[in-house]
Design an enzyme around this catalytic site. Sequence first.
Site, PDB file in Angstrom:
ATOM      1  N   CYS A 129      -4.951  -7.377  -3.600  1.00  0.00           N
ATOM      2  CA  CYS A 129      -5.302  -7.203  -2.423  1.00  0.00           C
ATOM      3  C   CYS A 129      -6.317  -8.301  -2.170  1.00  0.00           C
ATOM      4  CB  CYS A 129      -6.162  -5.735  -2.539  1.00  0.00           C
ATOM      5  SG  CYS A 129      -6.600  -5.155  -0.950  1.00  0.00           S
ATOM      6  N   HIS A 130      -6.940  -8.623  -0.856  1.00  0.00           N
ATOM      7  CA  HIS A 130      -7.616  -9.410  -0.494  1.00  0.00           C
ATOM      8  C   HIS A 130      -8.867  -8.777  -0.130  1.00  0.00           C
ATOM      9  CE1 HIS A 130      -4.715  -9.158   2.998  1.00  0.00           C
ATOM     10  NE2 HIS A 130      -5.660  -8.330   3.386  1.00  0.00           N
ATOM     11  N   ASN A 152       0.749  -1.187   0.120  1.00  0.00           N
ATOM     12  CA  ASN A 152      -0.140  -0.148   0.039  1.00  0.00           C
ATOM     13  C   ASN A 152       0.908   1.294   0.002  1.00  0.00           C
ATOM     14  OD1 ASN A 152      -2.746  -1.087   0.163  1.00  0.00           O
ATOM     15  ND2 ASN A 152      -2.309  -1.887   2.040  1.00  0.00           N
ATOM     16  N   HIS A 172      -9.709  -0.580  -2.255  1.00  0.00           N
ATOM     17  CA  HIS A 172     -10.282  -0.408  -1.087  1.00  0.00           C
ATOM     18  C   HIS A 172     -11.628   0.539  -1.015  1.00  0.00           C
ATOM     19  CE1 HIS A 172      -6.311  -0.859   1.450  1.00  0.00           C
ATOM     20  NE2 HIS A 172      -6.760  -2.080   0.838  1.00  0.00           N
ATOM     21  N   TYR A 225     -11.996   7.142   3.939  1.00  0.00           N
ATOM     22  CA  TYR A 225     -12.169   7.410   2.668  1.00  0.00           C
ATOM     23  C   TYR A 225     -13.334   8.465   2.141  1.00  0.00           C
ATOM     24  CZ  TYR A 225      -9.335   3.384   2.569  1.00  0.00           C
ATOM     25  OH  TYR A 225      -8.397   2.307   2.811  1.00  0.00           O
TER      26      TYR A 225
END
Length: 488
Positions: free
Chosen positions: A170-171, A149, A201, A258
């Site tokens: 990413c997971h 990241n 994300h 975010y």
Amino acid sequence: MSFKIAIIGAGSVGFTKKLFTDILCVPEFKGIEFALTDVSEHNLQMIKAILDRIVEANKLPTKVTATTDRRKALEGARYVISCVRVGGLEAYADDIRIPLKYGIDQCVGDTICAGGILYGQRNIPVILDFCKDIREVAETDAKFLNYANPMAMNTWAAIEYGKVDTVGLCHGVQHGAEQIAEVLGAKSPRELDYVCSGINHQTWFIELRLNGREIGKDELVAAFEAHPVYSRQEKLRIDVLKRFGVYSTESNGHLSEYLPWYRKRPDEITRWIDMSDWIHGETGGYLRYSTETRNWFETEYPQFLEAASKPIDPSKRSNEHASHILEALETNRVYRGHFNVKNDGVITNLPQDAIIESPGFVDRFGINMAAGITLPEACAATCMSSINVQRMSVHAAISGDIDLLKLAVLHDPLVGAVSTPEEVWQMVDEMVVAQAAWLPQYAHAVPAAKERLSKSRVKTREWAGAARRSVRSIEELRAEKAALKQAG
């Protein structure tokens, strides 16, 4: 098969071990070479000892090497995996601590927001060094798999400026799908078919089918609100689902940073988060968790080494994308996953230059994205706010333009909801000065930033945040693990 995989940042011991055992679950990969590299000789030797023990216990012909000479590790590599954290926990602590002085309360701070943007400034020069080495000494057309990241910024820099074949991994999508399958009562996540698309994300489950039956918003909301655990832990995420009509992949704590709505008032933060685990919104939660994990590993290392003597169990192969991508590329067994790549028409209502995360298929011809996806308008609008910040952040990191860096931070949704322009300008000066050792592109700007800080009249405060927990000692962690084991 015989080829070489280089892992940069292999001192991320637990994650490197997971990638290693996942890859060796592919029968054709038993004879490949792993080249480990890290700036920490100490961590490097710890992980090499663990992987050597795995190789020995499973009687494999796999070769494992370790060196702090990154270029040597990359020589002849067909695949390069990055899981680096530039600046380590020392710089990360400033990503959380300094913004708190200006009222910005982050849970993770590794994607956007003030912490994530500065994290990107530290990472991008190093990412470009990786790319230079890959171009010069790795196999021709080597593939770069980035797990580090801030995902979008790192991948953006590697593709646009590093000129290396790069995919970000990413997971979050897998974890979100597991939650949805659970609340809907599925026996296995495999019963759930979905299209999840957006940016890292901030990906959104825009289509959901359980055993072929379409799942709508109302059914999903009711399922989450009825769940005894997720109804408490994912309050903010459920609220976004109600308003947007689709579920976000990202955890309660991550998602809260975010958006400009949920963490801007200290007295409101505790309404939306849950303190049962760091990932649900705790102030500086991931920093605390990472610190405890490091301390725990250092203390309990002999046990980790002993556990490495167990046989590899292919049934426990994780859903991390890396091993499945490599398997598809090398054996032509098709794999469907979600990948971070340059948009180029994949998502119709996001910019072409953005790094998006969306469904794709992998075979011997490479990664092939499913194109022509259109996000719901609210999802696209939220993604756009982050994309604009990411673009400015990448350009600032490349150019060393501190004024552009300040504008990127100013336009961050949560920062903008909390701080004035004067506060942002001072905060960025303070962060650049504090992290100067990892920001070579801003060396020319540091003296002037120090001068401005010496004359500044912007008031700050020493604040731990709205929901901070202290780092637990090894003794406390042992007691907690023992209690959980007894209760289980």
